[in-house]
Design an enzyme around this catalytic site. Structure first.
Site, PDB file in Angstrom:
ATOM      1  N   GLU A  10      33.930  36.442 -13.132  1.00 18.67           N
ATOM      2  CA  GLU A  10      33.274  36.216 -11.804  1.00 18.67           C
ATOM      3  C   GLU A  10      33.974  35.624 -10.597  1.00 18.67           C
ATOM      4  O   GLU A  10      33.812  34.759 -10.075  1.00 18.67           O
ATOM      5  CB  GLU A  10      31.918  35.225 -11.969  1.00 18.67           C
ATOM      6  CG  GLU A  10      30.960  35.419 -12.846  1.00 18.67           C
ATOM      7  CD  GLU A  10      29.894  34.650 -13.219  1.00 18.67           C
ATOM      8  OE1 GLU A  10      29.747  33.679 -12.543  1.00 18.67           O
ATOM      9  OE2 GLU A  10      29.058  34.875 -13.905  1.00 18.67           O
ATOM     10  N   GLU A  62      25.727  41.326 -20.548  1.00 13.02           N
ATOM     11  CA  GLU A  62      24.637  40.229 -20.153  1.00 13.02           C
ATOM     12  C   GLU A  62      23.625  40.942 -19.687  1.00 13.02           C
ATOM     13  O   GLU A  62      22.931  40.284 -19.120  1.00 13.02           O
ATOM     14  CB  GLU A  62      25.128  39.222 -19.377  1.00 13.02           C
ATOM     15  CG  GLU A  62      26.645  38.747 -19.822  1.00 13.02           C
ATOM     16  CD  GLU A  62      27.138  37.549 -19.008  1.00 13.02           C
ATOM     17  OE1 GLU A  62      26.492  36.865 -18.221  1.00 13.02           O
ATOM     18  OE2 GLU A  62      28.248  37.299 -19.127  1.00 13.02           O
TER      19      GLU A  62
END
Length: 566
Positions: free
Chosen positions: A360, A478
């Site tokens: 991220e 995810e």
């Protein structure tokens, strides 16, 4: 004898197949048709004495239903009972053609609706229909029905004394949990078909994410994982906060940085006890693992970035050179520990087969010139000002990771147009750095039932193909599918999971091309989903996963399974 057989057939069909009224001389086709795919099609509206007549001729058309509203005592004369489908998640496909006659009005407002309060009394059609003209009605709807529900034309806007309604080609198709072959047994995951077996010819692995104390430490969970997954991802336990066990170091030793200078690093290594327990469980159950994560702006101790490791209360961030040394030391320490454990306890065979090296790091508001996460949300950026730390992390990971361990960049929202462009830039920069390596883009895939587009322009699939064209593979790392602020609908979730997995299979890695090489579902059951802790969904319970709280299979499970069986 022929008439007797016909009578027996009608009684049987009316009692067993229809479950509604007996045979009528007006009927030529059954009211309910069972389709080959397990769905049902209702072919006409309900009877209403003399007010509703079936199989009539009107103009050039046969088999027209005539509704003379003045002959009915009902508030909503034209209706279809859905009482038999209470508490079932349904996908409705509604089609018919209508003509309205009213000599006193040029138009009549027609509203087809369902009296389902929990869904906001959904309207499948609402138009002012010109008198004397055939109009087409077509609508689709996902819905969970309560007790005694109906589809009907609302009588509130009708002049019943002067209105006749003609209907032809009526079709209300119902698909969903509990209908014919679409019935989904609430099987325990140990009794259900194995997901990893279903996908063994498509992907390198099928994965599930877990936490240690609540899940992986339990024998029941270990058995289910061994049945359905080749690979697991620890939700938290491999992140820096957990590996340091939230303890600031107090004893130090020297570490030589790339600049040739000596820097202080912790003398005692981070706490690997839970990491080792996870590795041991994987070994016993034949599981591989994705290492998640080495470098992240979150769940990394604040003191990791400060002078004197925060021991003197200093709030001064370290220099870039010292941060490089700390970054290299940490990556080396973690990767060496995992490798040493595998060499000692698993005959050198890899358990951790992929590492999320950086997580991220791309801005949600990436532009062509500014695309790294901003300083106010990342101490990495506050120190480095640019993407240098990302490149260095992949250099150090390549230096210390075994060559058969894959290195990944992992992020959410990778399908967003600017973000995926920035990720492509990052891939180019890493590949242009001689001692760096990147093998995989991890697409987190925390998606919603209505976002993003799965295929087509600016879609998830388009992002996959962009990354693949850069010479890397993709791992869906995810995946969960939030219902957001919409009511939960098991059938809708099943259909969307099925669409995603069909797309994943279509874009899978093969011997001839890069592509998607594995998929991980982010969580085991709805009760444990992280989504319900998000402010975004406050007041709206999320049901994003394949299993219910008791590890029983949801319809979504079968949506994933069916994609592999085509």
């Amino acid at each position: 004898m022929k008439n007797l057989k016909k009578t027996i057939y009608c009684i049987f069909a009316g009692a067993i197949l229809f479950g509604l009224s007996g045979c009528s001389k007006q009927e030529k086709t059954p009211k309910i048709v069972k389709n080959d795919d397990g769905s049902l099609t209702i072919t006409r509206v309900d009877e209403d004495g003399k007010a509703i007549l079936f199989n009539k001729k009107y103009g050039d058309f046969d088999n027209v239903t005539v509704a003379d509203l003045k002959l009915s005592t009902k508030n909503n004369p034209v209706s279809v009972s859905l009482a038999d489908y209470a508490n079932i998640a349904l996908y409705l496909e509604f089609d018919c053609e209508m003509l309205v006659e009213n000599p006193n009005a040029s138009t009549t407002e027609i509203t087809w609706m369902i009296n389902e309060i929990n869904a906001g009394l959904p309207q499948l059609y609402n138009e002012k229909v010109p008198s004397g003209e055939w109009v087409k009605v077509s609508s689709k709807l996902f819905i969970v029905l309560g007790e005694k529900r109906s589809l009907y034309i609302s009588g509130s806007t009708l002049d019943k004394e002067n209105t006749k309604i003609y209907i032809k080609n009526f079709s209300l198709k119902l698909s969903g949990d509990g209908l014919g072959e679409q019935k989904f047994e609430a099987l325990n995951w140990m009794d259900a078909p194995s997901l990893k077996e279903a996908y063994k010819d498509y992907f390198d692995y099928f994965g599930l994410a877990v936490t240690y104390n609540e899940e992986l430490a339990r024998k029941q969970v270990q058995e289910g994982l061994a049945r359905h997954a080749d690979c697991i991802t620890m939700g938290n336990e491999f992140k820096p906060d957990f590996i340091f066990a939230w303890n600031r170091p107090t004893e130090f030793t020297d570490f030589t940085g790339e600049d040739g200078k000596s820097y202080k690093v912790p003398l005692n290594p981070p706490k690997f006890s839970t990491v080792d327990r996870c590795l041991n469980i994987c070994k016993k159950n034949g599981l591989k693992m994705r290492g998640h994560v080495l470098v992240w702006h979150a769940q990394t101790p604040e003191w990791f970035f400060y002078e004197d490791w925060g021991s003197t209360g200093s709030n001064e961030l370290v220099s870039i050179d010292e941060m490089n040394a700390r970054l290299e030391w940490y990556i080396k320490t973690v990767l060496n520990h995992i490798k040493d454990w595998e060499d000692t306890n698993n005959n050198g065979e890899r358990i951790v087969t992929t590492w999320d090296v950086v997580n991220e790091a791309i801005s949600d508001n990436a532009t062509d010139t500014s695309w790294v996460r901003p300083e106010n949300s990342s101490r990495w950026t506050k120190i480095y000002k640019d993407e240098t730390y990302i490149i260095n992390a992949f250099r150090y990971a390549n230096r210390y990771a075994p060559k058969d361990v894959k290195l990944a960049y992992n992020d959410y929202g990778c399908y967003a147009k600017q973000k995926r462009k920035a990720i492509c830039k990052l891939i180019d920069e890493i590949k242009a750095t001689p001692d760096a390596r990147i093998d995989v883009i991890g697409m987190q895939s925390h998606v919603k039932v209505d976002y993003p587009a799965i295929t087509g322009k600016d879609s998830f699939e388009e992002a996959v193909q962009m990354f693949v064209e850069k010479g890397v593979n993709v791992q869906v790392t995810e995946l969960d599918i939030a219902n957001g602020k919409s009511p939960n609908n098991d059938l809708r979730l099943k259909a969307i999971y099925n669409q995603y997995f069909n797309m994943f299979i279509r874009n899978r890695k093969t011997a001839d091309k890069n592509g998607i090489e594995g998929v991980t579902i982010w969580g085991l059951n709805d009760e444990g989903t992280w989504l319900n802790a998000l402010d975004e969904y406050n007041g709206y319970t999320q049901y994003p996963l394949l299993f219910r709280n008791s590890f029983t299979c949801k319809p979504a499970f079968y949506g994933v399974l069916e994609a592999a069986q085509k």
